[in-house]
Structure formats: C-alpha cells, structure tokens
Design a protein around this motif. Structure first.
Motif, short mmCIF file in Angstrom:
data_model
loop_
_atom_site.label_atom_id
_atom_site.label_comp_id
_atom_site.label_asym_id
_atom_site.label_seq_id
_atom_site.Cartn_x
_atom_site.Cartn_y
_atom_site.Cartn_z
N PRO A 30 -6.84 -8.27 0.73
CA PRO A 30 -8.30 -8.24 0.64
C PRO A 30 -8.80 -6.82 0.38
CG PRO A 30 -7.62 -8.37 2.94
CD PRO A 30 -6.35 -8.41 2.11
N LEU A 31 -9.55 -6.64 -0.70
CA LEU A 31 -10.10 -5.32 -1.00
C LEU A 31 -11.43 -5.12 -0.27
CD1 LEU A 31 -9.38 -4.99 -4.82
CD2 LEU A 31 -8.12 -4.00 -2.92
N LEU A 32 -12.25 -6.16 -0.20
CA LEU A 32 -13.52 -6.11 0.52
C LEU A 32 -13.59 -7.32 1.44
CD1 LEU A 32 -15.90 -5.19 -2.47
CD2 LEU A 32 -14.93 -3.63 -0.78
N SER A 33 -14.03 -7.11 2.66
CA SER A 33 -14.07 -8.19 3.63
C SER A 33 -15.38 -8.16 4.41
CB SER A 33 -12.88 -8.08 4.60
OG SER A 33 -12.90 -9.10 5.55
N GLY A 34 -16.29 -9.08 4.10
CA GLY A 34 -17.55 -9.18 4.82
C GLY A 34 -18.43 -7.96 4.71
N VAL A 35 -18.51 -7.37 3.52
CA VAL A 35 -19.28 -6.13 3.33
C VAL A 35 -20.75 -6.46 3.11
CG1 VAL A 35 -19.66 -4.17 1.79
CG2 VAL A 35 -17.33 -4.84 2.43
N SER A 36 -21.61 -5.81 3.89
CA SER A 36 -23.06 -5.94 3.72
C SER A 36 -23.66 -4.54 3.60
CB SER A 36 -23.69 -6.67 4.91
OG SER A 36 -23.23 -8.00 5.00
N LEU A 37 -24.38 -4.33 2.53
CA LEU A 37 -25.00 -3.02 2.32
C LEU A 37 -26.09 -3.15 1.25
CD1 LEU A 37 -23.54 -2.17 -0.57
CD2 LEU A 37 -21.72 -1.41 0.94
N GLY A 38 -26.85 -2.09 1.06
CA GLY A 38 -27.92 -2.10 0.08
C GLY A 38 -28.11 -0.75 -0.59
N ILE A 39 -28.70 -0.79 -1.78
CA ILE A 39 -29.03 0.43 -2.52
C ILE A 39 -30.54 0.44 -2.72
CG2 ILE A 39 -28.70 1.74 -4.66
CD1 ILE A 39 -26.03 0.33 -5.02
N GLU A 40 -31.16 1.55 -2.33
CA GLU A 40 -32.61 1.66 -2.44
C GLU A 40 -32.99 2.64 -3.54
OE1 GLU A 40 -34.18 2.71 1.34
OE2 GLU A 40 -33.61 0.82 2.30
N GLN A 41 -34.23 2.56 -3.95
CA GLN A 41 -34.75 3.46 -4.96
C GLN A 41 -34.59 4.91 -4.49
OE1 GLN A 41 -38.92 2.93 -5.78
NE2 GLN A 41 -38.69 3.53 -7.92
N GLY A 42 -34.05 5.76 -5.36
CA GLY A 42 -33.86 7.17 -5.02
C GLY A 42 -32.55 7.48 -4.34
N VAL A 78 -12.63 1.62 2.80
CA VAL A 78 -11.38 1.75 3.56
C VAL A 78 -11.13 0.47 4.36
CG1 VAL A 78 -12.64 2.92 5.44
CG2 VAL A 78 -10.15 3.15 5.29
N ASP A 79 -9.90 -0.03 4.26
CA ASP A 79 -9.47 -1.21 5.04
C ASP A 79 -10.42 -2.40 4.88
OD1 ASP A 79 -7.31 0.26 5.98
OD2 ASP A 79 -8.40 0.98 7.73
N GLY A 80 -10.89 -2.62 3.66
CA GLY A 80 -11.73 -3.78 3.39
C GLY A 80 -13.20 -3.62 3.74
N GLY A 81 -13.55 -2.50 4.33
CA GLY A 81 -14.95 -2.25 4.69
C GLY A 81 -15.51 -1.04 3.97
N VAL A 82 -16.78 -0.75 4.21
CA VAL A 82 -17.44 0.42 3.63
C VAL A 82 -18.09 1.21 4.76
CG1 VAL A 82 -19.19 1.26 2.03
CG2 VAL A 82 -17.87 -0.78 1.44
N GLU A 83 -17.53 2.40 5.04
CA GLU A 83 -18.10 3.29 6.06
C GLU A 83 -19.14 4.18 5.39
OE1 GLU A 83 -17.46 3.34 9.23
OE2 GLU A 83 -15.81 1.88 9.26
N ARG A 84 -20.32 4.33 6.02
CA ARG A 84 -21.41 5.07 5.41
C ARG A 84 -21.68 6.38 6.16
NH1 ARG A 84 -24.46 -0.57 5.10
NH2 ARG A 84 -22.71 -0.95 6.48
N TYR A 85 -21.93 7.44 5.37
CA TYR A 85 -22.18 8.77 5.92
C TYR A 85 -23.38 9.39 5.20
CZ TYR A 85 -17.32 8.32 7.54
OH TYR A 85 -16.16 7.87 8.12
N GLU A 86 -24.14 10.19 5.93
CA GLU A 86 -25.23 10.93 5.31
C GLU A 86 -24.68 12.22 4.72
OE1 GLU A 86 -28.38 9.98 4.88
OE2 GLU A 86 -27.78 8.06 5.77
#
Length: 606
Positions: free
Chosen positions: A17-29, A192-200
C-alpha cells in the motif's frame, strides 16, 4: 478557499500500500513541498490530486471550475509539432511578444532553443524545459510539479524558484532539491509508510520539526536522529558561502545542536589527506582546453593555471555546456589538454563518477557486485563492511540480494558510487552524483563524505548538496578561467547577472548609431552624461580591480599549498589560516568594489 480535498484515500500497487486512509486538503495560496523515499508514493499522490489516477478507495473533490496544471516526469509532446506550437498554442505573435511575462519565461527556459524546431529533434533536457515553459505560460489555480529541476542548471533553478514564488497559483511540488524546497515551499508533506505527515515551513523547518518529534517520542532509530541533528548543525554553522540561513526557531535549534560537533574536522582531515596524498594532487599549468578536442567545440580553459591540493573539497559551477564535465575528464586523464600540462601526484588513487552508468553484470546480486571490489573499507576512522555501506545508500535487508538487472536507474547509480568508494580512492570526481537519489539517501551520502579525507571535486545542480559537501566553490564563467567564489552560489548568480548586464550594455553600445566623427564608446558616454575620458577611466579601474582579484586568488592558492605542506605543524596552520581569512576579507572588499563599479558602468547604458 479550499481547492482540493482528499478523504480517506487509499492506493496500492500489488501487495504494497502506497497510501492508506489519507485525508488532506489544498487551499488557495498554499505552497507545498512533497518529500519521501523513492517509490514511497509521492508521484502517486500527485496523480490522484490531478485526477489522472482514480484511488482504490476514498474520495477526491475539486473546487468547481478549478484550473489545474501539471508537470509529470514524462512529457507528452507531439514529436511532429514545433516548439512554438507546443508552447504558445494558437496565440498570435503580437499577443505573446507583447506580454513581458511570456517573454521572460521563453528567455529563461527556451533562450537557446529554436522555436521552429520539431519536438522529435530535442534532447531530453530541452523537452523538459519545453514542457515546463508550456505549463508556466498558462493560467492555473493549482500547479503540480513532479521533479521540475531535472535537467535544469543552477541558474535556471534559481530563476524558476523566483518565478514560482511570485505566482498567485497554489503550488504542490515533488523534488529532491532541498534548496529549491526552501526557496518555494511554506509547508512540507512527507509521504511515509502509507501516510502523509505535515509540517509548517520548507525543508529546513521540516528537518528541525522532525528531529523535535523524534526527540519527544524518544524514537529508537538513533542513527537517523543523529543524522538529523547533524544536518541542523550544518544549517546553523554551515560554510561561509551560505550567506543566508533559514529563519526558523533559532532557540530550539541551538538547544538541539549544543553538543553536536562540526560536520567535518577540517584540520584533522587535511592532515590525514596530506599523509595519504602528499603535496601534489593535480596542478594545471597554462592549460588550454576545448570541449570537443583541440580547437573544436566551446573553449573551456584558456591558458589556465590552477592547483587542486590534498583535502580540497571543491564545488565546480557553471551553466549547462560550460565544460564542467570536460574539466573532470581532464583531471581523470580521459582527455588531454590542447596545450599546457596537467601534473598528477604520484600517490593519487582516483575514482570518477561520470553521468554515464557503467555496465554491470545483470546476473550478479547487489552485495556480490560490491564485494567483488572489496569486502571492507575504512572511511575516516571507521571501518565499514560492504553490507553496511549498502544499507547507508538505501539497499536495506533483502534489497542487497536483488539481481542487478532488476535495479532502476537510480539504484544502479547508487551501486556505481558505492563500488567507487569501496575501491578506497583518495581523490573523488563526482559528476551529478545526486541524480535519482532521494533526500534520505542524499543525507546519508553527505554524512559519509563528511568523514572522507581525500580531495573532492563535485559537479552538481543540487545547490544544497553542493554547499553541504564542498568547502569552496569555483566557477566556469565562459572566460577560460577557473574563478574562485568566496560567496558560493549566491556570488555565482550575482556574477552571472552582472555579466549579462555588461554584455547587454556592450551589445547596445555596438549597435548604437554614432555620429561619423565620434567612436561608439564616446557616443555611449555622451548618452549617459559622461565624457569619453570618464568612461575610459571607469573601465580602466574595473580592469585594475580584476587584476587585483587575480593576484589575491594566486596568494590564496599559495597559502592553501603551504597549509598542505605544514599539515602536522598546528601553530603554523593557525597562522596560515589567519592569513587565509585576511585574504578572503580583502577579496570580499575588492569584489564589492568591482560590483559597484560594474553596476555604475551598466547604468550608463540605461
């Protein structure tokens, strides 16, 4: 405004599995950089966001009327179409020629390409730039770029970063170029490991935040955490060429690196390198070199005299086609100079990583291919087995037993580099070593090179890697010389910009219609409000400063040679180091004066 939403998205190819239960969004800007291991799912995530790939499960929603533009790693250019038609489509000539934004894109990406040429006649790099220009000329709400810096030189990458930073479109970019990430991204996603870790923040902030998370959680992976801390230490204490460090959580960074030693023990490595190499590595004496052989192809070196000493770590910079690879081939003995001579030290044991992949037996296994060179190697003070080094460069566990014929291009390049290191060279010539390497592998490679005590000459479009592993930068600026760059890549870009401005001024002066009784130079002086005599005096002063810079460069090279000779005399080394710093300060002052004068001359033509 929200542009794209992913809800519980999963995607697998085969059992992995490359992506597993990923939830995220992209906003304007949003300006998002995506990092992760090769094969970890970065390109898959981009394809799902663009809608090119439907996920196995979950939902992807786009804002109504969303205009999405994407650049994948493979282009879809019609081979029979002309570049003009591919990039400009049905725009009338007066429409695009009168648009400064379009002209800027064409000048920086397609300036050396005939717009009437067919796509079938383009090289891989030219096709890449054509596809990128076509994308950037369009109007988009969201731009997605998959490895956009591939085939671009440092100058083009710097322009692209500036261009993207000024656009209003939201941006998502997948790249291994860490400098580029810091320049364009305000948020970082790690797949990483099927998920997406988010950083500022960009790459630098991502490195710090990830280290902090690991420290808080007391993660068991000590080696990875130590590498992370070392990376942060370099970001804070990095080479003098890095004039602007990322502004992120300074107090937290200082706490993390309080007990971290410098990335390289320069004096100790210089002493060890001198013991292994002796006083001479490569001396270029009055060398003239053309890229295509005597009097054929572009002129690379013109009666150039230069010295590469023991322990030198040199980054070689220049535009594509300036002759960087030719200089490496000259040092390796693959080509001979047109005139002059190259003196090679008697103790030199060379390893040359070229851009071409060497032929390996496709039936052999990875570990066997390395162990046939050597089973153990000493780097710095530590002995490594072939298996340990393979793990460092990304061949973990069962990957060491893969058949060479099944490896990807990037894996073969890593294997080629490792075989060179296992042969225990004391001189490394690396031509674009970062191609096809992911960020984690790059970090491991940088750590390995930190402890390597020989002479290193590296050509790379990866600005971060270049500043990380090299202690000084040298440029091919098209004048037949190797030019020292105390200010590193920033100084290179400034010199290129200044040179372009002077060339434009010279062209303007040459095409100006002057009165029959006055030379062209006098006409330019009159137009600028200067007398011909004042203009000559300014040019004379500019030439004087250039000669002074040449003399300071010669003094600097001489001090480097004396440091190599006095490697065991630490008192003498201290005095020489102080002298070297004084020369550097003088060069900075003279170069600043040169730049101010060049700008003044340039302003006379505006």
């Amino acid at each position: 405004m929200n542009l794209v939403n992913l809800e519980s998205v999963s995607q697998a190819f085969g059992p992995k599995p490359l992506l597993s239960g990923v939830s995220l969004g992209i906003e304007q800007g949003d300006r998002i950089g995506v990092v992760g291991l090769n094969g970890g799912g970065k390109s898959t995530l981009v394809s799902i966001i663009t809608g090119e790939l439907k996920p196995d499960s979950g939902r992807v929603t786009h804002n109504r009327g969303l205009r999405v533009g994407g650049l994948s790693q493979r282009d879809d250019l019609d081979p029979a179409a002309a570049v003009r038609d591919l990039v400009l489509a049905d725009r009338a000539e007066h429409e695009w020629a009168g648009d400064p934004a379009i002209r800027e894109i064409l000048a920086n990406l397609l300036g050396d390409i005939d717009l009437s040429a067919k796509a079938a006649a383009l090289s891989g790099g030219e096709r890449r730039r054509t596809a990128l220009a076509r994308l950037l000329i369009g109007e988009h709400d969201l731009i997605l770029l998959d490895e956009p810096t591939n085939h671009l030189d440092i100058e083009a990458i710097a322009w692209l970063a500036g261009h993207l930073s000024q656009r209003r479109s939201a941006l998502l970019v997948v790249t291994h170029d860490r400098w580029f990430l810091d320049a364009v991204a305000t948020r970082t996603w790690e797949v990483v490991d099927g998920g997406v870790e988010r950083y500022e923040g960009g790459y630098a902030a991502y490195v710090l935040a990830k280290a902090e998370r690991a420290r808080i959680a007391q993660a068991a992976e000590d080696r990875r955490q130590n590498l992370m801390r070392k990376e942060i230490a370099w970001l804070r204490r990095g080479p003098p060429a890095r004039t602007s460090k990322p502004k992120f959580r300074i107090n937290a960074a200082e706490a993390l690196i309080a007990d971290v030693p410098p990335a390289r023990e320069s004096v100790e490595l210089l002493k060890f390198a001198s013991a292994r190499l002796g006083k001479t590595v490569y001396d270029l004496e009055d060398v003239t070199l053309h890229a295509g052989g005597p009097d054929a192809g572009p002129l690379v070196l013109d009666h150039c005299t230069w010295q590469f000493g023991p322990g030198d770590r040199v980054g070689l910079i220049g535009v594509n086609g300036s002759g960087k690879s030719s200089v490496l081939r000259l040092l390796s003995g693959m080509v001979a100079p047109d005139s002059g001579r190259v003196v090679e030290g008697k103790t030199v044991r060379l390893a040359h990583l070229s851009q071409e992949l060497v032929e390996l037996d496709p039936r052999r296994r990875v570990l066997e291919t390395v162990e046939e060179v050597r089973k153990y190697v000493t780097v710095g003070k530590k002995e490594w087995s072939a298996s340990q080094l393979l793990e460092i460069l990304g061949f973990k566990g069962e990957a060491q037993w893969k058949v060479v014929g099944d490896l990807s291009g990037g894996e073969r390049r890593r294997l080629q580099l490792l075989r060179l290191i296992m042969d225990e060279p004391n001189v490394l010539l690396l031509d674009e070593p970062t191609n096809d390497l992911d960020i984690e592998t790059l970090t491991e490679l940088e750590d390995l090179l930190d402890a390597w005590p020989g002479t290193l000459v590296v050509v790379s479009h990866d600005r971060y890697f270049l500043e990380r592993v090299a202690d000084r930068c040298v440029a091919l600026l098209g004048d037949g010389r190797l030019s020292m760059l105390p200010g590193g890549v920033d100084e290179y870009l400034e010199r290129r910009a200044s040179g372009a401005a002077l060339s434009a001024r010279a062209a303007s002066a040459g095409t100006a219609t002057a009165p029959a009784q006055a030379p062209a130079a006098a006409q330019v002086a009159v137009d600028a409000g200067l007398s011909a005599k004042e203009l000559r005096e300014l040019q004379k002063e500019l030439n004087r400063l250039e000669r002074q810079l040449d003399k300071l460069g010669e003094r600097e090279a001489k001090v480097h040679a004396e440091m190599a000779t006095a490697a065991s005399d630490f008192e003498r080394l201290g005095k020489l180091d102080a002298e070297l710093r004084e020369i550097g300060a003088q060069k900075d002052s003279v170069e600043l004066e040169w730049m101010e004068l060049a700008e003044r001359l340039d302003s006379t033509s505006s």
